[in-house]
Design an enzyme around this catalytic site. Structure first.
Site, PDB file in Angstrom:
ATOM      1  N   ARG A 232     -97.148  -1.452 -84.102  1.00  0.00           N
ATOM      2  CA  ARG A 232     -96.956  -0.134 -84.691  1.00  0.00           C
ATOM      3  C   ARG A 232     -96.377  -0.319 -86.089  1.00  0.00           C
ATOM      4  O   ARG A 232     -95.490  -1.167 -86.309  1.00  0.00           O
ATOM      5  CB  ARG A 232     -95.977   0.701 -83.852  1.00  0.00           C
ATOM      6  CG  ARG A 232     -96.579   1.269 -82.571  1.00  0.00           C
ATOM      7  CD  ARG A 232     -97.612   2.357 -82.831  1.00  0.00           C
ATOM      8  NE  ARG A 232     -98.124   2.952 -81.613  1.00  0.00           N
ATOM      9  CZ  ARG A 232     -99.171   2.508 -80.923  1.00  0.00           C
ATOM     10  NH1 ARG A 232     -99.854   1.447 -81.346  1.00  0.00           N
ATOM     11  NH2 ARG A 232     -99.571   3.131 -79.832  1.00  0.00           N
ATOM     12  N   GLU A 261     -99.281   6.348 -91.420  1.00  0.00           N
ATOM     13  CA  GLU A 261    -100.637   6.207 -90.921  1.00  0.00           C
ATOM     14  C   GLU A 261    -101.239   7.599 -90.829  1.00  0.00           C
ATOM     15  O   GLU A 261    -100.593   8.460 -90.222  1.00  0.00           O
ATOM     16  CB  GLU A 261    -100.586   5.584 -89.519  1.00  0.00           C
ATOM     17  CG  GLU A 261    -101.657   4.563 -89.271  1.00  0.00           C
ATOM     18  CD  GLU A 261    -101.450   3.828 -87.952  1.00  0.00           C
ATOM     19  OE1 GLU A 261    -101.911   4.348 -86.933  1.00  0.00           O
ATOM     20  OE2 GLU A 261    -100.821   2.761 -87.959  1.00  0.00           O
ATOM     21  N   HIS A 280    -106.096   0.973 -87.843  1.00  0.00           N
ATOM     22  CA  HIS A 280    -105.670   1.063 -86.434  1.00  0.00           C
ATOM     23  C   HIS A 280    -106.878   0.962 -85.492  1.00  0.00           C
ATOM     24  O   HIS A 280    -107.169   1.886 -84.736  1.00  0.00           O
ATOM     25  CB  HIS A 280    -104.889   2.366 -86.181  1.00  0.00           C
ATOM     26  CG  HIS A 280    -103.995   2.298 -84.979  1.00  0.00           C
ATOM     27  ND1 HIS A 280    -102.800   2.973 -84.884  1.00  0.00           N
ATOM     28  CD2 HIS A 280    -104.133   1.631 -83.799  1.00  0.00           C
ATOM     29  CE1 HIS A 280    -102.242   2.738 -83.702  1.00  0.00           C
ATOM     30  NE2 HIS A 280    -103.046   1.922 -83.026  1.00  0.00           N
TER      31      HIS A 280
HETATM   32  P1  NAP Z   1     -95.931  -5.054 -73.352  1.00  0.00           P
HETATM   33  O1  NAP Z   1     -96.662  -5.858 -72.338  1.00  0.00           O
HETATM   34  O2  NAP Z   1     -94.891  -4.098 -72.882  1.00  0.00           O
HETATM   35  O3  NAP Z   1     -95.302  -6.066 -74.402  1.00  0.00           O
HETATM   36  C1  NAP Z   1     -94.275  -5.756 -75.279  1.00  0.00           C
HETATM   37  C2  NAP Z   1     -93.398  -6.977 -75.396  1.00  0.00           C
HETATM   38  O4  NAP Z   1     -92.392  -6.730 -76.378  1.00  0.00           O
HETATM   39  C3  NAP Z   1     -92.653  -7.346 -74.108  1.00  0.00           C
HETATM   40  O5  NAP Z   1     -92.783  -8.736 -73.909  1.00  0.00           O
HETATM   41  C4  NAP Z   1     -91.206  -7.014 -74.433  1.00  0.00           C
HETATM   42  O6  NAP Z   1     -90.291  -7.874 -73.801  1.00  0.00           O
HETATM   43  C5  NAP Z   1     -91.169  -7.261 -75.897  1.00  0.00           C
HETATM   44  N1  NAP Z   1     -90.033  -6.589 -76.535  1.00  0.00           N
HETATM   45  C6  NAP Z   1     -89.623  -5.317 -76.378  1.00  0.00           C
HETATM   46  N2  NAP Z   1     -88.552  -5.076 -77.142  1.00  0.00           N
HETATM   47  C7  NAP Z   1     -88.283  -6.237 -77.779  1.00  0.00           C
HETATM   48  C8  NAP Z   1     -87.297  -6.639 -78.697  1.00  0.00           C
HETATM   49  N3  NAP Z   1     -86.355  -5.786 -79.109  1.00  0.00           N
HETATM   50  N4  NAP Z   1     -87.336  -7.914 -79.163  1.00  0.00           N
HETATM   51  C9  NAP Z   1     -88.289  -8.779 -78.765  1.00  0.00           C
HETATM   52  N5  NAP Z   1     -89.264  -8.452 -77.890  1.00  0.00           N
HETATM   53  C10 NAP Z   1     -89.240  -7.198 -77.403  1.00  0.00           C
HETATM   54  O7  NAP Z   1     -96.932  -4.198 -74.221  1.00  0.00           O
HETATM   55  P2  NAP Z   1     -98.404  -4.593 -74.688  1.00  0.00           P
HETATM   56  O8  NAP Z   1     -99.398  -4.046 -73.751  1.00  0.00           O
HETATM   57  O9  NAP Z   1     -98.439  -6.046 -75.035  1.00  0.00           O
HETATM   58  O10 NAP Z   1     -98.484  -3.721 -76.031  1.00  0.00           O
HETATM   59  C11 NAP Z   1     -97.542  -3.910 -77.068  1.00  0.00           C
HETATM   60  C12 NAP Z   1     -97.670  -2.833 -78.119  1.00  0.00           C
HETATM   61  O11 NAP Z   1     -98.833  -3.048 -78.887  1.00  0.00           O
HETATM   62  C13 NAP Z   1     -97.846  -1.406 -77.578  1.00  0.00           C
HETATM   63  O12 NAP Z   1     -96.596  -0.817 -77.272  1.00  0.00           O
HETATM   64  C14 NAP Z   1     -98.527  -0.704 -78.722  1.00  0.00           C
HETATM   65  O13 NAP Z   1     -97.579  -0.125 -79.574  1.00  0.00           O
HETATM   66  C15 NAP Z   1     -99.233  -1.820 -79.459  1.00  0.00           C
HETATM   67  N6  NAP Z   1    -100.709  -1.732 -79.368  1.00  0.00           N
HETATM   68  C16 NAP Z   1    -101.425  -1.574 -80.496  1.00  0.00           C
HETATM   69  C17 NAP Z   1    -102.805  -1.534 -80.432  1.00  0.00           C
HETATM   70  C18 NAP Z   1    -103.627  -1.352 -81.675  1.00  0.00           C
HETATM   71  O14 NAP Z   1    -104.664  -0.709 -81.612  1.00  0.00           O
HETATM   72  N7  NAP Z   1    -103.222  -1.918 -82.781  1.00  0.00           N
HETATM   73  C19 NAP Z   1    -103.457  -1.658 -79.203  1.00  0.00           C
HETATM   74  C20 NAP Z   1    -102.684  -1.820 -78.066  1.00  0.00           C
HETATM   75  C21 NAP Z   1    -101.299  -1.863 -78.159  1.00  0.00           C
HETATM   76  P3  NAP Z   1     -90.008  -7.791 -72.220  1.00  0.00           P
HETATM   77  O15 NAP Z   1     -91.239  -8.374 -71.600  1.00  0.00           O
HETATM   78  O16 NAP Z   1     -88.844  -8.643 -72.044  1.00  0.00           O
HETATM   79  O17 NAP Z   1     -89.805  -6.348 -71.905  1.00  0.00           O
HETATM   80  C1  GLV Z   2    -103.055   1.618 -79.352  1.00  0.00           C
HETATM   81  O1  GLV Z   2    -102.510   1.544 -80.392  1.00  0.00           O
HETATM   82  C2  GLV Z   2    -102.380   1.667 -78.098  1.00  0.00           C
HETATM   83  O2  GLV Z   2    -101.150   1.703 -78.056  1.00  0.00           O
HETATM   84  O3  GLV Z   2    -103.094   1.681 -77.074  1.00  0.00           O
END
Ligand code: NAP
Ligand code: GLV
Length: 334
Positions: A232, A261, A280
């Site tokens: 984000r 954005e 995005h």
């Molecule tokens: P996820 O599995 O919840 O992964 C997030 C990771 O961040 C977890 O490992 C979490 O640690 C870690 N974290 C949280 N707070 C932290 C901190 N303060 N310091 C260090 N690490 C921290 O989520 P995901 O499915 O991988 O998705 C992650 C993010 O990507 C989403 O929330 C979204 O905003 C973004 N995203 C963007 C797109 C796009 O189109 N660009 C697409 C999909 C997702 P823990 O495991 O210890 O909780």
């Molecule tokens: C995309 O940005 C998502 O969070 O799925």
């Protein structure tokens, strides 16, 4: 029949499971659904299939009398005031997992393009400046063998790490809780910033991660290192990034997400030859987007049948506890 609001276009075949069980009202005029439209149409709706561009706050929830469930078509839920949802008795679902691989692919596409200067090279060809082959022209750093620092080792972070191994990269990462991940070394954020050739942000946006990469953090990075953000925009302080690029503090950046954005066409970030910005599109493959819509619909139909949702968001109001009906994607762990 319960009424359900859908705040962007979803193809008819993907909405089919809802069609027989709810009256659907959809914003299908392009762009994000205007707030005034949401305020007018949400009252009386039991369900809402929402988008990450909807600002879901207490004001909207106050107006949305009768709303019981929000099913968002994204994994990130930083646009939703989740505690306000809990207070209003609104259950929330989202779409983890089904977009993980597509988003990790995008992270790799961005880092390869930025590190190997692909957009710059393409621009030179288009502008007619392609001269004879020159052994010292258009050099870059290597992608293979680089040290990649993954900030947020969740689903997407781990998918990026799997790809990094194929490029013989050394993987270091930082996460909130300890992970058992082979061939990847956990390290604190400052250590990661100091040693990485590529820093990838794949952490969710919350109060703790907003502004996590600011002036001081950018100063810790190598002056040849690249910053890649597929999470984000507000996790990176935009002004600090502009200043770092202008002063040559880092080697470059590749951003799928920005703050603000959309990024205005005259934004200073777009003036740097070593800053690649795309709009995005992390999960924007046909397969991932259809899977996200399918899961969002499955979350809604499960709730309306008073069954556990395939991907309920912890922290929101409780989900129904009945037996899973056996249609749609299977329930996810947790
Ligand atoms: P996820 O599995 O919840 O992964 C997030 C990771 O961040 C977890 O490992 C979490 O640690 C870690 N974290 C949280 N707070 C932290 C901190 N303060 N310091 C260090 N690490 C921290 O989520 P995901 O499915 O991988 O998705 C992650 C993010 O990507 C989403 O929330 C979204 O905003 C973004 N995203 C963007 C797109 C796009 O189109 N660009 C697409 C999909 C997702 P823990 O495991 O210890 O909780
Ligand atoms: C995309 O940005 C998502 O969070 O799925």
């Amino acid at each position: 029949m319960p009424r359900v609001l859908v705040s962007d276009f979803i193809p008819g075949d993907l909405l089919d499971p809802l069609a027989g069980m709810a009256e659907i009202e959809m914003w299908d005029q392009g762009g994000r659904a205007p707030r005034a439209w949401l305020l007018k149409h949400l009252p009386g709706c039991e369900g809402w299939l929402s988008m990450l561009s909807d600002d879901i706050d207490a004001e909207l929830l106050d107006a949305a009398q009768g709303l019981r469930v929000i099913s968002q078509m994204s994994v990130g839920v930083d646009n939703i005031d989740v505690s306000a949802c809990r207070e209003h008795g609104v259950t929330v679902g989202h779409t983890p997992d089904v977009l993980t691989e597509a988003t990790a692919d995008t992270a790799f596409a961005l880092m390869a393009a930025a590190v190997r200067r692909i957009p710059e090279g393409a621009q030179i060809v288009k502008s007619g400046q392609w001269g004879p082959w020159d052994p010292w022209h258009f050099l870059s750093g290597d992608l293979h063998g680089a040290t990649i620092g993954i900030v947020g080792m969740g689903r997407i972070g781990q998918a990026i790490a799997r790809r990094a191994r194929g490029f013989d990269m050394e993987v270091v990462y930082t996460a909130r809780s300890r992970k058992e991940i082979a061939d990847a070394t956990e390290i604190d954020l400052h250590g990661l910033l100091r040693m990485s050739d590529i820093v990838v942000i794949s952490v969710g946006l919350d109060g703790e991660t907003r502004g996590m990469i600011g002036r001081e953090e950018l100063k810790l990075m190598k002056e040849t290192a690249f910053l890649v953000n597929v999470a984000r925009g507000p996790i990176v302080d935009t002004d600090a990034l502009v200043a770092a690029l202008a002063a040559g503090v880092i080697g470059g950046a590749a951003l799928d997400v920005t703050d603000p954005e959309p990024l205005p066409a005259d934004h200073p970030l777009l003036e740097f030859h070593n800053c690649l910005v795309v709009p995005h599109i992390g999960s924007a493959t046909i397969g991932a987007r259809r899977a996200m819509a399918t899961l969002a619909v499955a979350n809604l139909t499960a709730y309306l049948r008073q069954q556990p949702m395939p991907a309920w968001l912890p922290g929101s109001a409780q989900q129904p506890q009945g037996d899973y009906p056996g249609t749609g994607p299977p329930p996810l762990a947790g």
